[in-house]
Design a protein around this motif. Sequence first.
Motif, PDB file in Angstrom:
ATOM      1  N   ARG A  79       0.983  -0.986   0.209  1.00 48.89           N
ATOM      2  CA  ARG A  79      -0.462  -0.056   0.071  1.00 48.89           C
ATOM      3  C   ARG A  79       0.331   0.499  -0.224  1.00 48.89           C
ATOM      4  O   ARG A  79       0.524   2.298  -0.555  1.00 48.89           O
ATOM      5  N   VAL A  80       1.712   1.372   1.086  1.00 50.93           N
ATOM      6  CA  VAL A  80       2.673   2.136   0.786  1.00 50.93           C
ATOM      7  C   VAL A  80       3.036   2.895  -0.617  1.00 50.93           C
ATOM      8  O   VAL A  80       3.337   4.073  -1.256  1.00 50.93           O
ATOM      9  N   ARG A  81       3.836   1.774  -0.924  1.00 49.26           N
ATOM     10  CA  ARG A  81       4.619   2.489  -2.642  1.00 49.26           C
ATOM     11  C   ARG A  81       3.320   2.906  -3.630  1.00 49.26           C
ATOM     12  O   ARG A  81       3.678   3.504  -4.373  1.00 49.26           O
ATOM     13  N   VAL A  82       2.361   2.134  -3.621  1.00 48.40           N
ATOM     14  CA  VAL A  82       1.251   2.213  -4.393  1.00 48.40           C
ATOM     15  C   VAL A  82       0.626   4.047  -4.052  1.00 48.40           C
ATOM     16  O   VAL A  82       0.670   4.608  -4.893  1.00 48.40           O
ATOM     17  N   VAL A  83       0.694   4.489  -3.028  1.00 48.19           N
ATOM     18  CA  VAL A  83       0.259   5.152  -2.333  1.00 48.19           C
ATOM     19  C   VAL A  83       0.899   6.120  -2.630  1.00 48.19           C
ATOM     20  O   VAL A  83       1.016   7.808  -3.585  1.00 48.19           O
ATOM     21  N   ALA A  84       2.382   6.217  -2.989  1.00 42.17           N
ATOM     22  CA  ALA A  84       3.508   7.300  -2.925  1.00 42.17           C
ATOM     23  C   ALA A  84       3.386   7.490  -4.461  1.00 42.17           C
ATOM     24  O   ALA A  84       3.307   8.122  -5.004  1.00 42.17           O
ATOM     25  N   LEU A  85       3.179   6.040  -5.274  1.00 42.83           N
ATOM     26  CA  LEU A  85       3.395   5.969  -6.509  1.00 42.83           C
ATOM     27  C   LEU A  85       2.092   7.199  -7.352  1.00 42.83           C
ATOM     28  O   LEU A  85       2.167   7.752  -8.005  1.00 42.83           O
ATOM     29  N   LEU A 127       4.478  12.906   0.521  1.00 43.50           N
ATOM     30  CA  LEU A 127       5.469  12.681   2.089  1.00 43.50           C
ATOM     31  C   LEU A 127       4.772  11.889   3.356  1.00 43.50           C
ATOM     32  O   LEU A 127       5.210  11.679   3.773  1.00 43.50           O
ATOM     33  N   LEU A 128       3.976  12.252   2.970  1.00 43.63           N
ATOM     34  CA  LEU A 128       2.650  10.824   4.473  1.00 43.63           C
ATOM     35  C   LEU A 128       2.263   9.702   3.564  1.00 43.63           C
ATOM     36  O   LEU A 128       1.704   8.902   4.132  1.00 43.63           O
ATOM     37  N   ALA A 129       2.394   9.274   2.784  1.00 46.37           N
ATOM     38  CA  ALA A 129       2.650   7.492   2.648  1.00 46.37           C
ATOM     39  C   ALA A 129       2.882   7.019   3.321  1.00 46.37           C
ATOM     40  O   ALA A 129       2.281   5.821   3.122  1.00 46.37           O
ATOM     41  N   GLY A 130       3.881   7.262   4.092  1.00 44.61           N
ATOM     42  CA  GLY A 130       4.169   5.765   4.948  1.00 44.61           C
ATOM     43  C   GLY A 130       3.218   5.523   5.665  1.00 44.61           C
ATOM     44  O   GLY A 130       3.604   4.510   6.386  1.00 44.61           O
ATOM     45  N   ARG A 131       2.329   6.702   5.872  1.00 42.08           N
ATOM     46  CA  ARG A 131       1.607   6.756   7.098  1.00 42.08           C
ATOM     47  C   ARG A 131       0.015   5.436   7.008  1.00 42.08           C
ATOM     48  O   ARG A 131      -0.865   5.004   7.561  1.00 42.08           O
ATOM     49  N   PHE A 132       0.075   5.169   5.637  1.00 45.86           N
ATOM     50  CA  PHE A 132      -0.746   4.134   5.417  1.00 45.86           C
ATOM     51  C   PHE A 132      -0.219   2.292   4.897  1.00 45.86           C
ATOM     52  O   PHE A 132      -1.162   1.501   4.856  1.00 45.86           O
ATOM     53  N   ARG A 133       0.575   2.411   5.981  1.00 43.08           N
ATOM     54  CA  ARG A 133       0.952   0.778   5.828  1.00 43.08           C
ATOM     55  C   ARG A 133       0.833   0.112   6.140  1.00 43.08           C
ATOM     56  O   ARG A 133      -0.740   0.514   7.331  1.00 43.08           O
ATOM     57  N   GLU A 134       0.946  -1.181   6.119  1.00 44.57           N
ATOM     58  CA  GLU A 134      -0.090  -2.269   5.905  1.00 44.57           C
ATOM     59  C   GLU A 134      -0.556  -2.209   8.437  1.00 44.57           C
ATOM     60  O   GLU A 134       0.626  -2.094   8.705  1.00 44.57           O
ATOM     61  N   VAL A 135      -0.903  -3.312   8.893  1.00 37.20           N
ATOM     62  CA  VAL A 135      -1.674  -3.679   9.647  1.00 37.20           C
ATOM     63  C   VAL A 135      -0.257  -4.543  10.547  1.00 37.20           C
ATOM     64  O   VAL A 135       0.193  -5.749   9.741  1.00 37.20           O
ATOM     65  N   ALA A 136       0.109  -4.130  11.685  1.00 36.63           N
ATOM     66  CA  ALA A 136       1.455  -5.643  11.987  1.00 36.63           C
ATOM     67  C   ALA A 136       0.634  -5.937  13.633  1.00 36.63           C
ATOM     68  O   ALA A 136       0.715  -4.829  14.194  1.00 36.63           O
TER      69      ALA A 136
END
Length: 482
Positions: free
Chosen positions: A337-343, A464-473
Amino acid sequence: MTPASRAGGDDGIAALVPAPLAVPPSVRRARRSATAAYAAQGFGFAVMLTNVPTYERYLGIGPDVITLVILGVCVCAATGSALSGWLAARFGSARVVTGGLLVAAAGILAVGLSAGAGLLVTFFLAFAVYGLALGSVDASTSMQGIDVQRAYGRSLIAAFFAANAAGGVVGSLAVSGAAALGLELPVSLALVAGVVAVAVLVLRAGLLSRTAAVAVAGPSGTPPAGSGGQVPDGDAPAAGSGGGSAVAGPGDAGPGAAAAGARGVTGMVGAGTVIVLGVAMLAFPVADSAVSSWGATFLQGVLGASAVVGPLGFGAYQATLICSRLLGDRAVERWGRVRVVALGGAVGVVGLGLVAVSPVWPLAVLGFAATGLGLGVVAPMAFSAAGDRAAEAVAAARATDGAGGTGTNLPTVEAATDRAVARLNVFTYVGAVLGGAMTGVFATTDALRAGFGVLAVLALATVLLAGRFREVALPVDVSEPA
């Protein structure tokens, strides 16, 4: 334990990924019903907006009054979205979806009848009712979409949003068809209201009730064995992912989960988390409002395109937006998800920037297309991320309770998700209002280039905020509530 592979997530957290299992028929049915609900919502909304010139003709009002009506709808929709969290907690998101769609159908019918009778005050009140229903359905369909996605254990949310956009295309075509047939506004809107009401009767039985959502996804938010769920692992899923919950082994919980533990001992997503996700996705509703409002004006007034070319900017944007959402879930499974949102954010920045500097209309149309392709996937992934943050908050609260905490009424993941989604959805209407305000600020053709440049800068926030879309752990040893 089911066979599993280990892979790295968006944030470097290792995650166990269960092998795919069969998806129960009830969950497949829920997916179809949720898709239909998204489409019905998009259909009705498009009909209401594309009939604006007809409202003006029936009621003898000008664009300034219509602008106030639309602003009022956004405010009412934001209110409806906020209320949907409370309603879902009491009645379940499935009932909020069906009830909201029925109220929306009644609002559509009332708008048509009041406009036909020339009753301006009633027209305003009918639109306010529709706005409240609009917001509640927007939020509750996302609640359902995340529940279904969690049950599948892979990303589905972008496809649901694609159904909403496709419903909008059908709605605009329906308005065009009604005009071609010479149907009066009260008749055409009554038919639309009937279609929405019939859709509710068809889809209502398939939506996931609160009990069913917990049963298929588990109170911790992870699909139980045999449920058909896969658990995503972020950047490099081994078995397809993006929508469910990664399960981290002891000691694997990363900074995001730790932060959730610090903020989320109540089991609810913190306001700061919701605000960050809202800011990250804000470029989409603002750009969406701007493209629909300014697109044709920019092509014709600034670049000298003909009236035939004018609508192509919005058409290109809408077409690529749907494609983006149809492909978004697969992209999340492949790249995370992070890469998709950033792209996506980066492509949106390039697209809006290209529109701002285009010397000729073909380049501007290409820029509009790039904007839809890039930003179209951002909003669905923001809601998906909100669901993951809810799972983390509940897991952290249960871990605290299990370690001697005093929490006795911790929410389920579904309840925490519903509340987070209701609050996040408010940003959709904040963006629409900002888009309308920016339309006024950059209303002259000389300023439109600057307006699209400002939007390009705003879209940088998504990157800049794409990292906040990371998947859950989630920790593997979180005990379920008694």
